[in-house]
Design a protein around this motif. Sequence first.
Motif, short mmCIF file in Angstrom:
data_model
loop_
_atom_site.label_atom_id
_atom_site.label_comp_id
_atom_site.label_asym_id
_atom_site.label_seq_id
_atom_site.Cartn_x
_atom_site.Cartn_y
_atom_site.Cartn_z
N CYS A 135 47.82 93.51 44.65
CA CYS A 135 47.55 92.82 43.30
C CYS A 135 47.68 93.91 42.20
O CYS A 135 47.29 94.90 42.23
N PRO A 136 48.12 93.27 41.12
CA PRO A 136 48.81 92.02 40.79
C PRO A 136 50.20 91.98 41.15
O PRO A 136 50.95 93.04 40.99
N PHE A 137 50.55 90.90 41.94
CA PHE A 137 52.00 90.74 42.54
C PHE A 137 52.27 89.52 41.81
O PHE A 137 51.56 88.68 41.49
N VAL A 165 54.36 85.86 41.31
CA VAL A 165 54.68 84.62 42.21
C VAL A 165 55.36 83.77 41.34
O VAL A 165 55.27 83.64 39.83
N ILE A 166 56.13 82.79 41.69
CA ILE A 166 56.51 81.51 40.98
C ILE A 166 56.03 80.23 41.61
O ILE A 166 56.14 80.11 42.84
N PRO A 167 55.85 79.37 41.00
CA PRO A 167 55.31 77.95 41.23
C PRO A 167 56.54 77.06 42.14
O PRO A 167 57.77 77.27 41.75
N VAL A 168 56.18 76.53 43.37
CA VAL A 168 57.06 75.86 44.03
C VAL A 168 57.57 74.49 43.14
O VAL A 168 58.48 74.01 43.22
N LYS A 169 56.45 74.00 42.25
CA LYS A 169 56.78 72.95 41.44
C LYS A 169 55.66 72.87 39.97
O LYS A 169 54.84 73.81 40.15
N ASP A 170 56.38 72.25 39.22
CA ASP A 170 55.26 72.02 37.96
C ASP A 170 54.04 71.30 38.37
O ASP A 170 54.45 70.17 39.19
N GLU A 171 53.01 71.62 38.14
CA GLU A 171 51.94 70.90 38.47
C GLU A 171 50.45 71.79 37.94
O GLU A 171 50.40 72.90 37.86
N GLY A 172 49.73 70.93 37.41
CA GLY A 172 48.49 71.40 37.03
C GLY A 172 48.24 72.56 35.83
O GLY A 172 47.58 73.48 35.94
N GLY A 173 49.54 72.49 34.90
CA GLY A 173 49.52 73.31 33.95
C GLY A 173 50.33 74.56 34.27
O GLY A 173 50.25 75.61 33.41
N ILE A 174 50.84 74.71 35.44
CA ILE A 174 51.87 75.90 35.59
C ILE A 174 53.28 75.29 35.78
O ILE A 174 53.64 74.05 36.10
N SER A 175 53.94 76.09 35.45
CA SER A 175 55.43 75.72 35.19
C SER A 175 56.41 76.71 36.02
O SER A 175 56.26 77.69 36.33
N GLN A 176 57.21 75.79 36.63
CA GLN A 176 58.24 76.46 37.83
C GLN A 176 59.09 77.43 37.33
O GLN A 176 59.58 78.37 37.82
N SER A 177 59.16 77.37 36.00
CA SER A 177 60.20 78.25 35.15
C SER A 177 59.51 79.67 34.84
O SER A 177 60.15 80.54 34.46
N ILE A 234 57.01 83.08 35.57
CA ILE A 234 56.29 84.12 36.67
C ILE A 234 55.06 84.16 36.55
O ILE A 234 54.65 84.35 35.59
N TYR A 235 53.91 84.43 37.44
CA TYR A 235 52.60 84.41 37.23
C TYR A 235 52.10 85.59 38.21
O TYR A 235 52.82 86.04 38.94
N ILE A 276 44.86 83.38 39.60
CA ILE A 276 45.79 83.50 38.57
C ILE A 276 45.30 83.09 37.09
O ILE A 276 45.02 82.05 36.98
N GLU A 277 45.36 83.88 36.32
CA GLU A 277 44.90 83.66 34.84
C GLU A 277 43.67 83.15 34.81
O GLU A 277 43.13 82.43 34.23
N GLY A 278 42.37 83.56 35.87
CA GLY A 278 41.19 83.11 36.18
C GLY A 278 41.06 82.04 36.63
O GLY A 278 39.88 81.44 37.02
N LYS A 279 42.12 81.17 37.13
CA LYS A 279 42.07 80.01 37.85
C LYS A 279 42.32 80.19 39.45
O LYS A 279 43.29 80.96 39.71
N LYS A 280 41.97 79.40 40.16
CA LYS A 280 42.39 79.44 41.77
C LYS A 280 43.23 78.37 42.07
O LYS A 280 43.17 77.18 41.92
N TYR A 281 44.28 78.70 42.81
CA TYR A 281 45.41 77.69 43.36
C TYR A 281 45.47 78.19 44.86
O TYR A 281 45.59 79.24 45.22
N PRO A 282 45.91 77.04 45.72
CA PRO A 282 46.33 77.35 47.11
C PRO A 282 47.42 78.30 47.07
O PRO A 282 48.56 78.04 46.16
#
Length: 80
Positions: free
Chosen positions: A26-28, A30-42, A44-45, A62-68
């Motif tokens: 960390c930090p490494f 990642v890109i989202p698999v799909k747009d969801e919950g305020g994260i954009s597939q386009s 990089i996080y 990521i940015e203080g929030k937790k995601y699967p």
Amino acid sequence: MYEPIYYTATSLLIFNKQRVLKRIKCPFRVIPVKDEGGISQSDIYFVNRVYPSEEHRLIYEIEGKKYPYNTFKIVLQEDK
């Protein structure tokens, strides 16, 4: 997609495309698999921390929030 096989709070062990075991810290990126919950597939996080979870195998902070973890793909330098 790279599947984590072992983790600590600040790193993952994965097999890269050549099936070589690699530790990413960390930090490494990642890109989202799909747009969801305020994260954009386009976009990089950056994963700042990794947590265990009973519901999902791992949780990324990521940015203080937790995601699967499985809602993201890991981006490695060798992917370019």
